[in-house]
Design a protein around this motif. Structure first.
Motif, mmCIF file in Angstrom:
data_model
loop_
_atom_site.group_PDB
_atom_site.id
_atom_site.type_symbol
_atom_site.label_atom_id
_atom_site.label_comp_id
_atom_site.label_asym_id
_atom_site.label_seq_id
_atom_site.Cartn_x
_atom_site.Cartn_y
_atom_site.Cartn_z
ATOM 1 N N ASP A 37 0.978 -1.258 0.255
ATOM 2 C CA ASP A 37 -0.155 0.082 -0.022
ATOM 3 C C ASP A 37 0.847 1.514 0.127
ATOM 4 O O ASP A 37 0.626 2.162 -0.673
ATOM 5 N N LEU A 38 1.862 1.249 0.719
ATOM 6 C CA LEU A 38 2.830 2.482 0.860
ATOM 7 C C LEU A 38 3.593 2.756 -0.386
ATOM 8 O O LEU A 38 3.823 3.493 -0.975
ATOM 9 N N LEU A 39 3.811 1.541 -1.177
ATOM 10 C CA LEU A 39 4.544 1.601 -2.397
ATOM 11 C C LEU A 39 3.738 1.997 -3.620
ATOM 12 O O LEU A 39 4.177 1.920 -4.720
ATOM 13 N N ASP A 40 2.360 1.782 -3.278
ATOM 14 C CA ASP A 40 1.186 1.787 -4.426
ATOM 15 C C ASP A 40 1.303 1.454 -5.396
ATOM 16 O O ASP A 40 1.397 1.446 -6.568
ATOM 17 N N THR A 41 1.615 -0.147 -5.331
ATOM 18 C CA THR A 41 1.787 -1.115 -6.229
ATOM 19 C C THR A 41 0.540 -2.383 -6.215
ATOM 20 O O THR A 41 0.214 -2.508 -4.839
ATOM 21 N N ASN A 42 0.297 -3.110 -7.202
ATOM 22 C CA ASN A 42 -0.617 -4.424 -7.046
ATOM 23 C C ASN A 42 0.107 -5.492 -7.312
ATOM 24 O O ASN A 42 -0.516 -6.610 -7.775
ATOM 25 N N LEU A 43 1.355 -5.526 -8.041
ATOM 26 C CA LEU A 43 2.223 -6.459 -8.324
ATOM 27 C C LEU A 43 1.443 -6.970 -9.748
ATOM 28 O O LEU A 43 1.486 -8.346 -9.782
ATOM 29 N N GLY A 44 0.610 -6.478 -10.281
ATOM 30 C CA GLY A 44 0.172 -7.140 -11.550
ATOM 31 C C GLY A 44 -0.925 -7.838 -11.305
ATOM 32 O O GLY A 44 -1.589 -8.342 -12.287
ATOM 33 N N ALA A 45 -1.716 -7.824 -10.055
ATOM 34 C CA ALA A 45 -2.803 -8.634 -9.715
ATOM 35 C C ALA A 45 -3.599 -7.661 -8.903
ATOM 36 O O ALA A 45 -3.750 -8.005 -7.587
ATOM 37 N N PRO A 46 -4.402 -6.840 -9.461
ATOM 38 C CA PRO A 46 -5.186 -5.885 -8.725
ATOM 39 C C PRO A 46 -6.393 -6.702 -7.902
ATOM 40 O O PRO A 46 -6.760 -5.986 -6.797
ATOM 41 N N ASP A 47 -6.748 -7.665 -8.215
ATOM 42 C CA ASP A 47 -7.824 -8.361 -7.554
ATOM 43 C C ASP A 47 -7.258 -9.359 -6.450
ATOM 44 O O ASP A 47 -8.158 -9.685 -5.713
ATOM 45 N N LEU A 48 -6.076 -9.684 -6.590
ATOM 46 C CA LEU A 48 -5.553 -10.514 -5.560
ATOM 47 C C LEU A 48 -4.962 -9.619 -4.460
ATOM 48 O O LEU A 48 -5.098 -10.348 -3.308
#
Length: 71
Positions: free
Chosen positions: A17-28
């Motif tokens: 959340d702090l890095l504002d990333t979803n690792l390519g899987a926003p639903d996961l």
């Protein structure tokens, strides 16, 4: 052990959340999923699941005679 796993899940979610990333899987890796996993692990820990060996299994400290710290 499950409390440590819950802390790890919450820590990973906080970093993502702090890095504002979803690792390519926003639903996961979204808030409801990570919160559900963390709360599930915490509730299992509080229910006593995976709390380690029970008394009488041969592990832990044994006190013979007078117990220390009892005055």
């Amino acid at each position: 052990m499950l409390a440590i796993a819950a802390a790890i899940v919450f820590g990973i979610w906080l970093v993502l959340d702090l890095l504002d990333t979803n690792l390519g899987a926003p639903d996961l890796f979204n808030f409801p999923t990570m919160a559900s996993i963390g709360f599930l692990l915490l509730s299992l820990y509080l229910a006593g699941v995976g709390s380690g060996p029970r008394a009488g299994t041969g592990s832990g400290r044994r006190f013979y005679g007078r117990r220390p710290g009892r005055g």
